[in-house]
Design an enzyme around this catalytic site. Structure first.
Site, mmCIF file in Angstrom:
data_model
loop_
_atom_site.group_PDB
_atom_site.id
_atom_site.type_symbol
_atom_site.label_atom_id
_atom_site.label_comp_id
_atom_site.label_asym_id
_atom_site.label_seq_id
_atom_site.Cartn_x
_atom_site.Cartn_y
_atom_site.Cartn_z
ATOM 1 N N SER A 1 0.813 -1.220 0.000
ATOM 2 C CA SER A 1 0.000 0.000 0.000
ATOM 3 C C SER A 1 0.846 1.269 0.000
ATOM 4 O O SER A 1 0.497 2.251 -0.666
ATOM 5 C CB SER A 1 -0.932 0.000 1.215
ATOM 6 O OG SER A 1 -1.764 -1.131 1.214
ATOM 7 N N HIS B 1 0.897 4.605 4.633
ATOM 8 C CA HIS B 1 0.297 5.243 3.468
ATOM 9 C C HIS B 1 0.829 6.663 3.277
ATOM 10 O O HIS B 1 1.220 7.048 2.172
ATOM 11 C CB HIS B 1 -1.223 5.264 3.611
ATOM 12 C CG HIS B 1 -1.838 3.909 3.544
ATOM 13 N ND1 HIS B 1 -3.189 3.686 3.756
ATOM 14 C CD2 HIS B 1 -1.302 2.683 3.305
ATOM 15 C CE1 HIS B 1 -3.447 2.396 3.631
ATOM 16 N NE2 HIS B 1 -2.316 1.769 3.376
#
Length: 260
Positions: free
Chosen positions: A159, A204
């Site tokens: 991610s 992230h």
């Protein structure tokens, strides 16, 4: 004689004519995937899937279900655990964790995102610049987790690298004076999702920032001399990666986490 659309044809003439016609060869699926999605994107997907299969087999070897791959010895050895990197010197976890996934759903969602955004970026940047941005973004997520995450909590997933690709796309669109509203809306939605339990917001955001920095470096140096541009850009990406790794390894986890 052989009946034809108009009149008749000699069988010998038909065979002679067919002998000179080149027949199309079937394209292997792997070659077709590389052409459609780009060689780096296709390879990254293949590597992530292969690693997941390895962890699933490893889980079975210790009596766990294949879909509980996070319980496998391989997963435990290569996922990112900040305290193990800082105290025990297991530096490889900074990058290997980016190729592990917790369950099949996690893998499928990330690989689908990679197939959606990866090909366009690979086409715009070229294969090695694209790969560089991907890996630097993965490192950026690892550094954020290393500095501000829970010391003993395992973290894994692509991610961070994918957020870096979104940041890279934003930089390229900004440089081309394209409308960013759609991309910013997508980013905002994903950041909100990052607050859900079990999702690494730090990873992230770290990946997003690293992807923006890496792509900004490429954009700012694209007017360099033609012969030196690749050298300058490659050196810049390597330097950025080295800085990220150095920060992750030099700053002690307990000091940052406890705010001391």
């Amino acid at each position: 004689m052989t009946p034809a659309a108009v009149g008749f044809q000699c069988p010998d003439d038909v065979r002679a004519g067919n002998a000179g016609v080149r027949r199309a060869r079937p394209v292997p699926r792997w070659t077709a995937a590389r052409r459609r999605f780009g060689p780096v994107t296709a390879t990254l997907v293949a590597v992530n899937v292969a690693v997941f299969v390895v962890t699933a087999v490893s889980a079975v070897s210790v009596g766990e279900g294949p879909l509980e791959n996070w319980r496998s010895p391989v997963f435990q050895e290569f996922s990112q655990v900040p305290v193990l990197v800082d105290v025990f010197g297991q530096d490889w976890r900074l990058i290997t964790g980016a190729f592990l996934h917790i369950g099949i759903t996690h893998l499928l969602l990330n690989m689908l995102s990679l197939l959606v955004f990866g090909p366009e970026l690979e086409a715009r940047l070229g294969w090695w610049r694209y790969l560089g941005v991907y890996l630097v973004s993965a490192l950026g997520g690892s550094v954020a987790i290393q500095l501000f995450g829970e010391p003993g909590r395992p973290v894994a997933g692509a991610s961070a690298a994918l957020y870096g690709l979104l940041g890279a796309l934003g930089v390229l669109m900004l440089a081309a004076r394209q409308d960013l509203r759609g991309l910013l809306t997508l980013l905002a939605i994903n950041v909100v999702i990052s607050f859900l339990p079990g999702v690494s917001l730090l990873g992230h955001l770290g990946g997003l920032v690293a992807g923006v920095l890496a792509t900004a470096l490429l954009v700012l140096t694209r007017r360099a001399l033609q012969r030196r541009r690749a050298v300058v850009q490659g050196a810049g990406l390597l330097l950025l990666a080295a800085v990220l790794v150095t920060v992750a390894l030099v700053v002690p986890v307990p000091v940052v986490v406890l705010g001391l």
